[in-house]
Design a protein around this motif. Structure first.
Motif, PDB file in Angstrom:
ATOM      1  N   ALA A  53       7.884  21.118 -21.964  1.00 29.93           N
ATOM      2  CA  ALA A  53       8.755  20.744 -23.252  1.00 29.93           C
ATOM      3  C   ALA A  53       7.858  20.337 -24.659  1.00 29.93           C
ATOM      4  CB  ALA A  53       9.522  19.487 -22.887  1.00 29.93           C
ATOM      5  N   LYS A  54       6.739  20.297 -24.309  1.00 27.66           N
ATOM      6  CA  LYS A  54       5.750  19.980 -25.484  1.00 27.66           C
ATOM      7  C   LYS A  54       5.498  21.279 -26.230  1.00 27.66           C
ATOM      8  CE  LYS A  54       4.004  15.686 -23.706  1.00 27.66           C
ATOM      9  NZ  LYS A  54       3.064  14.865 -22.588  1.00 27.66           N
TER      10      LYS A  54
ATOM     11  N   PRO B   8      16.305  21.989 -24.840  1.00 29.09           N
ATOM     12  CA  PRO B   8      17.566  21.353 -25.149  1.00 29.09           C
ATOM     13  C   PRO B   8      17.834  20.270 -24.287  1.00 29.09           C
ATOM     14  CG  PRO B   8      17.691  23.731 -24.716  1.00 29.09           C
ATOM     15  CD  PRO B   8      16.247  23.472 -24.363  1.00 29.09           C
ATOM     16  N   GLU B   9      18.498  19.041 -25.063  1.00 26.11           N
ATOM     17  CA  GLU B   9      18.567  17.736 -24.288  1.00 26.11           C
ATOM     18  C   GLU B   9      19.155  17.799 -23.106  1.00 26.11           C
ATOM     19  OE1 GLU B   9      19.895  14.239 -26.517  1.00 26.11           O
ATOM     20  OE2 GLU B   9      18.535  14.810 -27.933  1.00 26.11           O
TER      21      GLU B   9
ATOM     22  N   ALA C 183      15.642  21.070 -16.080  1.00 29.14           N
ATOM     23  CA  ALA C 183      14.359  21.713 -15.298  1.00 29.14           C
ATOM     24  C   ALA C 183      14.396  23.258 -15.858  1.00 29.14           C
ATOM     25  CB  ALA C 183      14.664  21.954 -13.886  1.00 29.14           C
ATOM     26  N   PRO C 184      13.292  23.801 -15.830  1.00 24.90           N
ATOM     27  CA  PRO C 184      13.181  25.258 -16.530  1.00 24.90           C
ATOM     28  C   PRO C 184      13.849  26.451 -15.541  1.00 24.90           C
ATOM     29  CG  PRO C 184      11.049  24.573 -15.602  1.00 24.90           C
ATOM     30  CD  PRO C 184      12.086  23.377 -15.456  1.00 24.90           C
TER      31      PRO C 184
ATOM     32  N   ILE D  27      12.000  29.933 -19.220  1.00 25.07           N
ATOM     33  CA  ILE D  27      12.764  29.600 -20.293  1.00 25.07           C
ATOM     34  C   ILE D  27      13.658  28.460 -19.809  1.00 25.07           C
ATOM     35  CG2 ILE D  27      12.862  31.791 -21.226  1.00 25.07           C
ATOM     36  CD1 ILE D  27      15.470  32.458 -19.619  1.00 25.07           C
ATOM     37  N   TRP D  28      14.245  27.704 -20.887  1.00 26.76           N
ATOM     38  CA  TRP D  28      15.035  26.462 -20.738  1.00 26.76           C
ATOM     39  C   TRP D  28      16.588  26.892 -20.407  1.00 26.76           C
ATOM     40  CZ3 TRP D  28      12.115  22.936 -19.110  1.00 26.76           C
ATOM     41  CH2 TRP D  28      10.855  22.462 -19.815  1.00 26.76           C
ATOM     42  N   GLU D  29      16.916  28.074 -20.899  1.00 26.25           N
ATOM     43  CA  GLU D  29      18.118  28.403 -20.769  1.00 26.25           C
ATOM     44  C   GLU D  29      18.582  30.078 -20.904  1.00 26.25           C
ATOM     45  OE1 GLU D  29      20.537  26.972 -24.020  1.00 26.25           O
ATOM     46  OE2 GLU D  29      18.979  27.225 -25.395  1.00 26.25           O
ATOM     47  N   ILE D  30      19.583  30.281 -20.108  1.00 21.96           N
ATOM     48  CA  ILE D  30      19.916  31.860 -20.246  1.00 21.96           C
ATOM     49  C   ILE D  30      21.078  31.731 -20.982  1.00 21.96           C
ATOM     50  CG2 ILE D  30      20.806  33.839 -19.198  1.00 21.96           C
ATOM     51  CD1 ILE D  30      19.413  32.814 -16.679  1.00 21.96           C
ATOM     52  N   LYS D  31      20.997  32.333 -22.549  1.00 23.84           N
ATOM     53  CA  LYS D  31      22.158  32.567 -23.388  1.00 23.84           C
ATOM     54  C   LYS D  31      22.744  33.800 -23.339  1.00 23.84           C
ATOM     55  CE  LYS D  31      20.467  29.615 -27.028  1.00 23.84           C
ATOM     56  NZ  LYS D  31      20.104  29.543 -28.534  1.00 23.84           N
ATOM     57  N   GLU D  32      24.061  33.873 -23.352  1.00 22.86           N
ATOM     58  CA  GLU D  32      24.825  34.983 -23.074  1.00 22.86           C
ATOM     59  C   GLU D  32      24.165  36.145 -24.043  1.00 22.86           C
ATOM     60  OE1 GLU D  32      29.540  36.036 -22.729  1.00 22.86           O
ATOM     61  OE2 GLU D  32      28.726  34.664 -24.337  1.00 22.86           O
ATOM     62  N   GLU D  33      23.669  36.172 -25.083  1.00 23.13           N
ATOM     63  CA  GLU D  33      23.082  37.445 -25.979  1.00 23.13           C
ATOM     64  C   GLU D  33      21.906  37.573 -25.065  1.00 23.13           C
ATOM     65  OE1 GLU D  33      22.138  33.655 -28.576  1.00 23.13           O
ATOM     66  OE2 GLU D  33      23.591  34.262 -27.196  1.00 23.13           O
TER      67      GLU D  33
END
Length: 200
Positions: A56-57, A62-63, A67-68, A177-183
């Motif tokens: 995260a550093k 995102p808050e 976990a990744p 990655i921290w998230e999978i976004k739809e795009e």
């Protein structure tokens, strides 16, 4: 694939299809890591927490993410979709990816010293001998727990090397990655589909 994005592949539980559809994103919870590892989770969670905090550093988190999400950099080395899972083929902005060496990750997972090279490995072995320690596995769990805070610090500092990639291959490099976004989602590969047949 744009110059500013990278292709990643990740196998996930097919229950993730619902939040992707409803919220437009998938994130990882600490509880999922716990479920994945079962009885041995408490040991591994400390390593995952260290990774989360340190990563995260490098790439802000995102808050609501705990976990990744583990990703492969190639279709060839990605876990194939089996019953109850899907593989997401992603196109992710470069600045959102945390690259690390999965072979080195084993040292973090086992909570042992991660040497810089063969010379450092030999020097560390000698150092352990000098302080009368025969087993470098027992500083965090086991008979030496809490007795050698300076060794614990030395070991944790060495783990930073997990982000140093000495040789870049599809087998040792991961891109989390921290998230999978739809795009980001280019394709969803289901069990029985040919993942390696994807040529992009």
């Amino acid at each position: 694939m744009g110059q500013d994005t990278v292709r990643l592949y990740t196998r996930q539980n097919d229950k993730t299809l619902l939040p992707l559809e409803k919220q437009g994103r998938i994130i990882n919870q600490r509880a999922y890591v716990e479920m994945h590892f079962g009885d041995i989770a408490p040991l591994f969670l400390e390593s995952y927490d260290w990774f989360t905090e340190t990563a995260a550093k490098r790439v802000p988190k995102p808050e609501d993410v705990q976990a990744p999400i583990w990703c492969s950099i190639s279709a060839e080395n990605c876990l194939k979709p089996i019953d109850g899972t899907v593989v997401y083929v992603l196109e992710v902005p470069k600045e959102k990816v945390i690259y690390f060496d999965e072979a080195k990750w084993d040292y973090v997972l086992n909570r042992i010293y991660l040497p810089k090279d063969a010379r450092d490995r030999a020097a560390y072995k000698e150092h352990l001998k000098e302080i009368g320690i025969s087993n470098g596995f027992e500083f965090f769990e086991g008979r030496y727990k809490g007795m050698y805070p300076e060794e614990e610090r030395r070991i944790k500092d060495s783990w930073q090397r997990v982000f140093e990639i000495d040789s870049w291959t599809i087998f040792n490099v991961c891109g989390n990655i921290w998230e999978i976004k739809e795009e980001y989602v280019q394709e969803i590969v289901y069990p029985g589909d040919d993942l390696e047949g994807l040529t992009y």
